[in-house]
Motif scaffolding. Structure first.
Motif, PDB file in Angstrom:
ATOM      1  N   UNK A  99      37.264  38.399  44.622  1.00 17.44           N
ATOM      2  CA  UNK A  99      38.031  38.815  43.676  1.00 17.44           C
ATOM      3  C   UNK A  99      37.353  38.835  42.145  1.00 17.44           C
ATOM      4  N   UNK A 100      36.636  37.762  42.188  1.00 15.57           N
ATOM      5  CA  UNK A 100      36.073  37.642  40.748  1.00 15.57           C
ATOM      6  C   UNK A 100      34.931  38.808  40.539  1.00 15.57           C
ATOM      7  N   UNK A 101      34.116  39.027  41.541  1.00 16.31           N
ATOM      8  CA  UNK A 101      33.214  40.080  41.720  1.00 16.31           C
ATOM      9  C   UNK A 101      33.828  41.583  41.544  1.00 16.31           C
ATOM     10  N   UNK A 102      35.219  41.595  42.257  1.00 20.39           N
ATOM     11  CA  UNK A 102      35.838  42.907  42.035  1.00 20.39           C
ATOM     12  C   UNK A 102      36.244  43.327  40.791  1.00 20.39           C
ATOM     13  N   UNK A 103      36.629  42.213  39.831  1.00 21.38           N
ATOM     14  CA  UNK A 103      37.147  42.572  38.623  1.00 21.38           C
ATOM     15  C   UNK A 103      35.969  42.807  37.791  1.00 21.38           C
ATOM     16  N   UNK A 104      34.769  42.426  37.945  1.00 19.19           N
ATOM     17  CA  UNK A 104      33.703  42.948  37.428  1.00 19.19           C
ATOM     18  C   UNK A 104      33.260  44.491  37.720  1.00 19.19           C
ATOM     19  N   UNK A 105      33.236  44.546  38.894  1.00 13.97           N
ATOM     20  CA  UNK A 105      33.245  46.087  39.473  1.00 13.97           C
ATOM     21  C   UNK A 105      34.119  47.183  38.900  1.00 13.97           C
ATOM     22  N   UNK A 106      35.275  46.825  38.685  1.00 17.30           N
ATOM     23  CA  UNK A 106      36.265  47.860  38.206  1.00 17.30           C
ATOM     24  C   UNK A 106      36.369  47.732  36.595  1.00 17.30           C
ATOM     25  N   UNK A 107      35.290  47.316  35.911  1.00 16.50           N
ATOM     26  CA  UNK A 107      35.052  47.434  34.578  1.00 16.50           C
ATOM     27  C   UNK A 107      35.188  46.259  33.839  1.00 16.50           C
ATOM     28  N   UNK A 108      35.218  45.211  34.313  1.00 17.01           N
ATOM     29  CA  UNK A 108      35.213  43.734  33.802  1.00 17.01           C
ATOM     30  C   UNK A 108      33.968  42.985  33.727  1.00 17.01           C
ATOM     31  N   UNK A 109      32.851  43.929  33.989  1.00 19.37           N
ATOM     32  CA  UNK A 109      31.386  42.883  33.754  1.00 19.37           C
ATOM     33  C   UNK A 109      31.392  42.179  32.482  1.00 19.37           C
ATOM     34  N   UNK A 110      31.713  42.809  31.509  1.00 22.43           N
ATOM     35  CA  UNK A 110      31.388  41.851  29.961  1.00 22.43           C
ATOM     36  C   UNK A 110      32.081  40.743  29.947  1.00 22.43           C
ATOM     37  N   UNK A 111      33.462  40.924  30.418  1.00 20.61           N
ATOM     38  CA  UNK A 111      34.312  39.811  30.344  1.00 20.61           C
ATOM     39  C   UNK A 111      34.003  38.988  31.377  1.00 20.61           C
ATOM     40  N   UNK A 112      33.686  39.101  32.652  1.00 26.03           N
ATOM     41  CA  UNK A 112      33.320  38.330  33.611  1.00 26.03           C
ATOM     42  C   UNK A 112      31.931  37.559  33.112  1.00 26.03           C
ATOM     43  N   UNK A 113      31.194  38.075  32.794  1.00 29.03           N
ATOM     44  CA  UNK A 113      30.041  37.600  32.154  1.00 29.03           C
ATOM     45  C   UNK A 113      30.075  36.591  31.233  1.00 29.03           C
ATOM     46  N   UNK A 114      30.924  36.949  30.228  1.00 31.85           N
ATOM     47  CA  UNK A 114      31.314  35.995  29.081  1.00 31.85           C
ATOM     48  C   UNK A 114      32.054  34.855  29.754  1.00 31.85           C
ATOM     49  N   UNK A 115      33.056  35.132  30.547  1.00 25.74           N
ATOM     50  CA  UNK A 115      33.856  33.919  31.169  1.00 25.74           C
ATOM     51  C   UNK A 115      33.028  33.035  31.854  1.00 25.74           C
ATOM     52  N   UNK A 116      32.092  33.518  32.738  1.00 23.56           N
ATOM     53  CA  UNK A 116      31.033  32.832  33.352  1.00 23.56           C
ATOM     54  C   UNK A 116      30.199  31.679  32.498  1.00 23.56           C
ATOM     55  N   UNK A 117      29.835  32.279  31.273  1.00 21.66           N
ATOM     56  CA  UNK A 117      29.047  31.730  30.342  1.00 21.66           C
ATOM     57  C   UNK A 117      29.804  30.662  29.659  1.00 21.66           C
ATOM     58  N   UNK A 118      31.149  31.188  29.088  1.00 25.50           N
ATOM     59  CA  UNK A 118      31.739  30.285  28.299  1.00 25.50           C
ATOM     60  C   UNK A 118      32.554  29.142  29.127  1.00 25.50           C
ATOM     61  N   UNK A 119      32.988  29.356  30.225  1.00 25.78           N
ATOM     62  CA  UNK A 119      33.522  28.267  30.947  1.00 25.78           C
ATOM     63  C   UNK A 119      32.562  27.638  31.840  1.00 25.78           C
ATOM     64  N   UNK A 120      31.301  27.993  31.822  1.00 24.66           N
ATOM     65  CA  UNK A 120      30.275  27.431  32.583  1.00 24.66           C
ATOM     66  C   UNK A 120      30.706  27.340  34.094  1.00 24.66           C
ATOM     67  N   UNK A 121      30.904  28.601  34.641  1.00 24.23           N
ATOM     68  CA  UNK A 121      31.657  28.583  35.838  1.00 24.23           C
ATOM     69  C   UNK A 121      30.995  29.866  36.509  1.00 24.23           C
ATOM     70  N   UNK A 122      30.164  29.472  38.102  1.00 24.37           N
ATOM     71  CA  UNK A 122      29.647  30.059  38.953  1.00 24.37           C
ATOM     72  C   UNK A 122      28.232  30.497  38.195  1.00 24.37           C
ATOM     73  N   UNK A 123      27.554  29.791  37.294  1.00 22.18           N
ATOM     74  CA  UNK A 123      26.410  30.003  36.706  1.00 22.18           C
ATOM     75  C   UNK A 123      25.127  29.587  37.839  1.00 22.18           C
ATOM     76  N   UNK A 124      25.472  28.962  38.785  1.00 21.50           N
ATOM     77  CA  UNK A 124      24.234  28.581  39.664  1.00 21.50           C
ATOM     78  C   UNK A 124      24.436  29.559  41.121  1.00 21.50           C
ATOM     79  N   UNK A 125      25.259  30.364  41.148  1.00 22.25           N
ATOM     80  CA  UNK A 125      25.576  31.237  42.307  1.00 22.25           C
ATOM     81  C   UNK A 125      24.586  32.380  42.020  1.00 22.25           C
TER      82      UNK A 125
END
Length: 87
Positions: free
Chosen positions: A36-62
């Motif tokens: 689901x997290x990757x699907x959000x990026x695929x449907x156009x939310x890649x910038x928000x997903x990347x910023x969320x990953x960095x801001x929340x320090x989430x999934x950064x090692x995957x």
């Protein structure tokens, strides 16, 4: 113009969903699936997903997020450039 609104909304949603998943992870609650997290990026939310990953320090090692999100973004950027030059 509708595409701009769509991209703003989907990127905001992706950003906050990454934050919600980080909160759920820290509380030991039921998680949002990686697909689901990757699907959000695929449907156009890649910038928000990347910023969320960095801001929340989430999934950064995957690796699939570490490398997958930038690849998705670059593919979306290439598609946007292609479409803009064809019009």
């Amino acid at each position: 113009m509708i595409i701009i609104y769509y991209l703003l909304v989907i990127n905001a949603v992706a950003f906050f969903v990454y934050g919600i998943d980080k909160l759920k992870a820290s509380k030991g609650w039921w998680r949002i699936s990686e697909s689901t997290l990757l699907l959000l990026a695929l449907v156009g939310g890649s910038v928000g997903a990347w910023l969320g990953m960095k801001a929340w320090h989430h999934k950064t090692m995957h690796r699939k997020f570490q490398y997958g999100l930038p690849v998705i973004f670059l593919l979306q950027l290439a598609l946007a450039v292609y479409l803009c030059t064809r019009v």
